[in-house]
Write an enzyme that holds these catalytic residues in place. Structure first.
Site, PDB file in Angstrom:
ATOM      1  N   GLU A 443      37.656  41.196  43.081  1.00  9.36           N
ATOM      2  CA  GLU A 443      37.912  40.895  44.507  1.00  9.36           C
ATOM      3  C   GLU A 443      39.326  40.368  44.719  1.00  9.36           C
ATOM      4  OE1 GLU A 443      36.827  41.779  47.132  1.00  9.36           O
ATOM      5  OE2 GLU A 443      35.213  42.740  46.024  1.00  9.36           O
TER       6      GLU A 443
HETATM    7  C1  LIG Z   1      32.973  43.697  36.240  1.00 10.95           C
HETATM    8  C2  LIG Z   1      33.884  44.218  37.292  1.00 10.95           C
HETATM    9  C3  LIG Z   1      33.370  44.570  38.532  1.00 10.95           C
HETATM   10  C4  LIG Z   1      34.210  45.108  39.515  1.00 10.95           C
HETATM   11  N1  LIG Z   1      33.671  45.545  40.692  1.00 10.95           N
HETATM   12  C5  LIG Z   1      34.450  46.283  41.549  1.00 10.95           C
HETATM   13  C6  LIG Z   1      33.887  46.956  42.667  1.00 10.95           C
HETATM   14  O1  LIG Z   1      32.683  46.865  42.942  1.00 10.95           O
HETATM   15  N2  LIG Z   1      34.697  47.740  43.420  1.00 10.95           N
HETATM   16  C7  LIG Z   1      36.027  47.889  43.158  1.00 10.95           C
HETATM   17  O2  LIG Z   1      36.695  48.622  43.863  1.00 10.95           O
HETATM   18  N3  LIG Z   1      36.595  47.233  42.116  1.00 10.95           N
HETATM   19  C8  LIG Z   1      35.848  46.439  41.301  1.00 10.95           C
HETATM   20  N4  LIG Z   1      36.413  45.814  40.217  1.00 10.95           N
HETATM   21  C9  LIG Z   1      37.845  45.915  40.018  1.00 10.95           C
HETATM   22  C10 LIG Z   1      38.571  44.600  40.246  1.00 10.95           C
HETATM   23  O3  LIG Z   1      38.570  44.248  41.612  1.00 10.95           O
HETATM   24  C11 LIG Z   1      39.978  44.736  39.651  1.00 10.95           C
HETATM   25  O4  LIG Z   1      39.808  44.772  38.246  1.00 10.95           O
HETATM   26  C12 LIG Z   1      40.909  43.623  40.058  1.00 10.95           C
HETATM   27  O5  LIG Z   1      41.183  43.687  41.429  1.00 10.95           O
HETATM   28  C13 LIG Z   1      42.235  43.678  39.285  1.00 10.95           C
HETATM   29  O6  LIG Z   1      42.755  44.973  39.224  1.00 10.95           O
HETATM   30  P1  LIG Z   1      43.188  45.601  37.812  1.00 10.95           P
HETATM   31  O7  LIG Z   1      42.045  45.384  36.880  1.00 10.95           O
HETATM   32  O8  LIG Z   1      43.652  46.961  38.013  1.00 10.95           O
HETATM   33  O9  LIG Z   1      44.367  44.672  37.315  1.00 10.95           O
HETATM   34  P2  LIG Z   1      45.912  44.883  37.691  1.00 10.95           P
HETATM   35  O10 LIG Z   1      46.042  45.129  39.143  1.00 10.95           O
HETATM   36  O11 LIG Z   1      46.491  45.868  36.763  1.00 10.95           O
HETATM   37  O12 LIG Z   1      46.496  43.444  37.387  1.00 10.95           O
HETATM   38  C14 LIG Z   1      46.795  43.006  36.041  1.00 10.95           C
HETATM   39  C15 LIG Z   1      47.369  41.592  36.108  1.00 10.95           C
HETATM   40  O13 LIG Z   1      48.591  41.610  36.849  1.00 10.95           O
HETATM   41  C16 LIG Z   1      48.544  40.629  37.862  1.00 10.95           C
HETATM   42  N5  LIG Z   1      49.295  41.084  39.024  1.00 10.95           N
HETATM   43  C17 LIG Z   1      49.247  42.274  39.634  1.00 10.95           C
HETATM   44  N6  LIG Z   1      50.074  42.304  40.677  1.00 10.95           N
HETATM   45  C18 LIG Z   1      50.632  41.080  40.764  1.00 10.95           C
HETATM   46  C19 LIG Z   1      51.572  40.467  41.638  1.00 10.95           C
HETATM   47  N7  LIG Z   1      52.061  41.107  42.686  1.00 10.95           N
HETATM   48  N8  LIG Z   1      51.937  39.197  41.391  1.00 10.95           N
HETATM   49  C20 LIG Z   1      51.420  38.524  40.353  1.00 10.95           C
HETATM   50  N9  LIG Z   1      50.540  39.041  39.496  1.00 10.95           N
HETATM   51  C21 LIG Z   1      50.146  40.311  39.703  1.00 10.95           C
HETATM   52  C22 LIG Z   1      47.062  40.460  38.191  1.00 10.95           C
HETATM   53  O14 LIG Z   1      46.800  39.214  38.792  1.00 10.95           O
HETATM   54  C23 LIG Z   1      46.445  40.595  36.801  1.00 10.95           C
HETATM   55  O15 LIG Z   1      46.488  39.363  36.137  1.00 10.95           O
HETATM   56  C24 LIG Z   1      35.596  45.228  39.263  1.00 10.95           C
HETATM   57  C25 LIG Z   1      36.110  44.827  38.024  1.00 10.95           C
HETATM   58  C26 LIG Z   1      35.287  44.350  37.057  1.00 10.95           C
HETATM   59  C27 LIG Z   1      35.876  43.991  35.710  1.00 10.95           C
END
Ligand SMILES: Cc1cc2nc3c(=O)[nH]c(=O)nc-3n(C[C@H](O)[C@H](O)[C@H](O)COP(=O)(O)OP(=O)(O)OC[C@H]3O[C@@H](n4cnc5c(N)ncnc54)[C@H](O)[C@@H]3O)c2cc1C
Length: 596
Positions: A443
């Site tokens: 989220e």
């Molecule tokens: C168990 C689980 C359930 C989930 N359920 C859903 C769901 O129902 N629907 C859905 O759509 N998604 C879902 N997700 C996805 C989840 O919302 C994302 O994993 C999350 O938003 C982070 O995206 P990412 O994993 O691509 O990380 P990334 O976006 O690649 O981020 C990697 C790191 O970089 C940091 N970062 C990125 N941009 C910035 C910035 N501008 N400034 C500082 N730091 C930054 C982040 O904080 C993080 O620490 C789920 C994930 C999991 C693991």
């Protein structure tokens, strides 16, 4: 085996003594008839469902996990999950906060939030199946056409169908502007969607006959970035004109993730291959529409950690009273036993009280925000709706990030209370730690929440919303500052209020010179503001407890002790956070990337 009893006494305290929700309901025509007894009766029934039906499945569901069939793409949930869901539907729980027009019970958000707290204590992973449905319901209610509403809302309200949110793709999570899923317009007004979504919670399962996916995708001529994203409703089974289920749609679960926690909630890889969908809201405005669901879900995630904090606390207390190890430094406290129960040791107390204070502070904040949502949605006066809406906007990232960071600290502390036994699966404590960890990530990660708070909600708004909250704090300080017994609470609250003002100005000034200053300070900043909010609520709760401490009810003695612990032992964290925030961006960006 872990234990759980819904903390109804404290829930009643927050609802009736701290927030006096009944008085607010009287100002809202939709809820004017809802009184204390009705609300308490709903919570009592809700407590039974959570304690007796889904809590017993929490550990077995974690151990079993979900099963994915690669040939049929079907997902089977753990033993007992489907039957528990049938009871959930039978009890009318999905309909609690939904509109009567679509078959809902029309109860206030406050009732829903309190129910969800208990459900998350009992079984977070199970509750995520219906949990996302409510967000999908709200998004369709706010932005769906009448036809979409009539097709989907009654079934989501009854719980016969569940909902999902499909945002994330393999190459984009935080930065949704990068998403690639496509939607081709069709002659009949529908769209054909193709693409891949990952990490979709409850994307496929066996509890219901249909799953309603809300999917973000791009139209062929969409501009790049977030301005080119549209939102679509894509059902697992197409719905015939008479409401019966038709053909299987082209959206399938090709695999489920193996993960650290919430094992019994299926985290699905979803493939869309020419899936039929219908647009929600306007073209290229999908992210705006989806924000309804995302904001609801962000508050919901905060409440997930509130639930875990409470259940971890209850178990750790029971263990600490039972487990005997060593003697108290000040002499034996249980001389009849070979050693004292570990609850006599100051640091064990500190761990227990940390969890307790985070649960009680979190409950006060979460229920207050739920009440603000009720005002925002239902108050007859536009100014009152706007004021409440501003508070909801300001507090959403705080509820999400502060409560989930606290939940991680609290569940970890509670595990520590068990010593080595906390690390062993048998006791159930390590599951709470594993389950709590995801809440800081999904989220929008907690970093993203902090950027939302400091960047969008505070600086871009010239601090207007923060000042509104500051006014509430200032009024309380003015009223209570003259009361001798309140000094121990009012003085640190006032001091922190001043410091937040100065810190906000300082970061704002620095950010004008270098925007990276916002990124460097945001996470510390959110925690400082989170503590300001908790200090305000603990001071208010202390006021009530002081007035009733001679009533003979030990509840108020405990409340006062918890408030004192909070001010003495947890609030001082703000000093180091402020120092770290003020240290700025230089120590973070000085080192060149190739030296990492
Ligand atoms: C168990 C689980 C359930 C989930 N359920 C859903 C769901 O129902 N629907 C859905 O759509 N998604 C879902 N997700 C996805 C989840 O919302 C994302 O994993 C999350 O938003 C982070 O995206 P990412 O994993 O691509 O990380 P990334 O976006 O690649 O981020 C990697 C790191 O970089 C940091 N970062 C990125 N941009 C910035 C910035 N501008 N400034 C500082 N730091 C930054 C982040 O904080 C993080 O620490 C789920 C994930 C999991 C693991």
């Amino acid at each position: 085996m872990p234990i759980y009893k819904a903390p109804q006494r404290d829930m009643h305290f927050v609802l009736h003594e701290l927030l006096d929700v009944e008085s607010t309901f009287k100002t809202l025509p939709k809820h004017a008839e809802i009184d204390r007894d009705t609300l308490n009766a709903v919570l009592e029934e809700g407590a039974k469902f959570c304690e007796d039906i889904i809590f017993p499945l929490n550990k077995s569901g974690d151990e079993e996990g979900c099963h994915h069939d690669k040939t049929t793409f079907a997902v089977t949930t753990p033993k007992g999950y489907k039957e528990a869901y049938a009871k959930f539907v039978e009890g009318g729980w999905p309909a609690l906060g939904c509109e009567p027009e679509f078959g809902g019970q029309g109860l206030p958000q406050v009732a829903n939030t309190a129910f969800y707290e208990m459900g998350n204590s009992a079984n977070q992973a199970w509750l995520m199946y219906p949990g996302l449905t409510h967000g999908a319901y709200e998004c369709l209610l706010a932005h769906g056409s009448d036809a979409l509403k009539q097709t989907y809302l009654p079934k989501l309200t009854s719980g016969e169908w569940t909902g999902t949110m499909c945002l994330t793709e393999p190459h984009c999570g935080t930065d949704l502007g990068l998403l690639r899923s496509k939607a081709e317009p069709q002659a009949d007004g529908s769209y054909k969607l193709s693409g891949q979504k990952i990490f979709i919670s409850a994307g496929e399962h066996d509890m219901v006959e249909n799953i309603v996916h809300l999917v973000l995708a791009r139209l062929p001529d969409a501009p790049a970035g977030t301005k080119g994203i549209s939102l679509f409703v894509v059902p697992k089974f197409l719905v015939n004109a008479d409401g019966t289920l038709g053909a299987r749609n082209g959206i399938n679960c090709n695999g489920i993730e193996h993960k650290m926690g919430i094992h019994s909630n299926a985290t699905c890889q979803m493939y869309l291959e020419g899936a039929t969908g219908w647009m929600i809201g306007e073209p290229n405005k999908g992210l705006n529409a989806m924000f309804v669901m995302m904001n609801a879900a962000r508050l919901g995630v905060g409440v997930q950690s509130l639930g875990l904090t409470e259940v971890a606390y209850q178990n750790a207390v029971a263990y600490a009273k039972d487990r005997i190890q060593m003697r108290s430094l000040s002499g034996p406290k249980a001389p009849d036993k070979p050693a004292d129960p570990i609850i006599v040791h100051p640091d064990v107390r500190k761990m227990l009280l940390t969890a307790r204070a985070y649960a009680e502070g979190g409950r006060a904040l979460a229920y207050w925000i739920a009440l603000q949502i009720d005002i925002e949605l239902n108050h007859p006066d536009a100014d009152a709706r706007k004021e409440a809406g501003d508070m909801v906007a300001l507090m959403t990232p705080i509820v999400k990030a502060f409560l989930t960071d606290n939940g991680w600290t609290a569940t970890s502390a509670c595990m520590q209370v068990y010593g080595g036994h906390g690390y062993i699966a048998e006791w159930g404590m390590e599951q709470y730690v594993r389950d709590a960890r995801i809440n800081m990530i999904y989220e929008g990660t907690n970093t993203i929440q902090s950027l939302d708070l400091l960047g969008r909600k505070v600086l871009m708004d010239n601090g207007a919303k923060l000042k509104k909250f500051g006014k509430l704090v200032a009024t309380f300080i003015e009223d209570e500052g003259v009361v001798e017994a309140m000094q121990e609470f009012v003085n640190p609250l006032a001091d922190l209020g001043d410091k937040v003002q100065k810190l906000t100005m300082e970061i704002g000034m620095k950010a004008m010179g270098n925007p990276d200053e916002v990124g460097a300070a945001a996470v510390d900043y959110l925690r400082v503001v989170g503590h300001l909010v908790f200090a305000y609520f603990f001071a208010r709760m202390a006021k009530i407890a002081l007035a009733k401490q001679d009533s003979g009810d030990p509840f108020y003695t405990a409340k006062l002790a918890t408030a004192r612990f909070y001010f003495a032992k947890l609030l001082p964290e703000t000093a180091s956070l402020i120092r770290s925030a003020r240290a700025g961006v230089k120590p973070l960006l000085d080192m060149s990337e190739d030296l990492f």
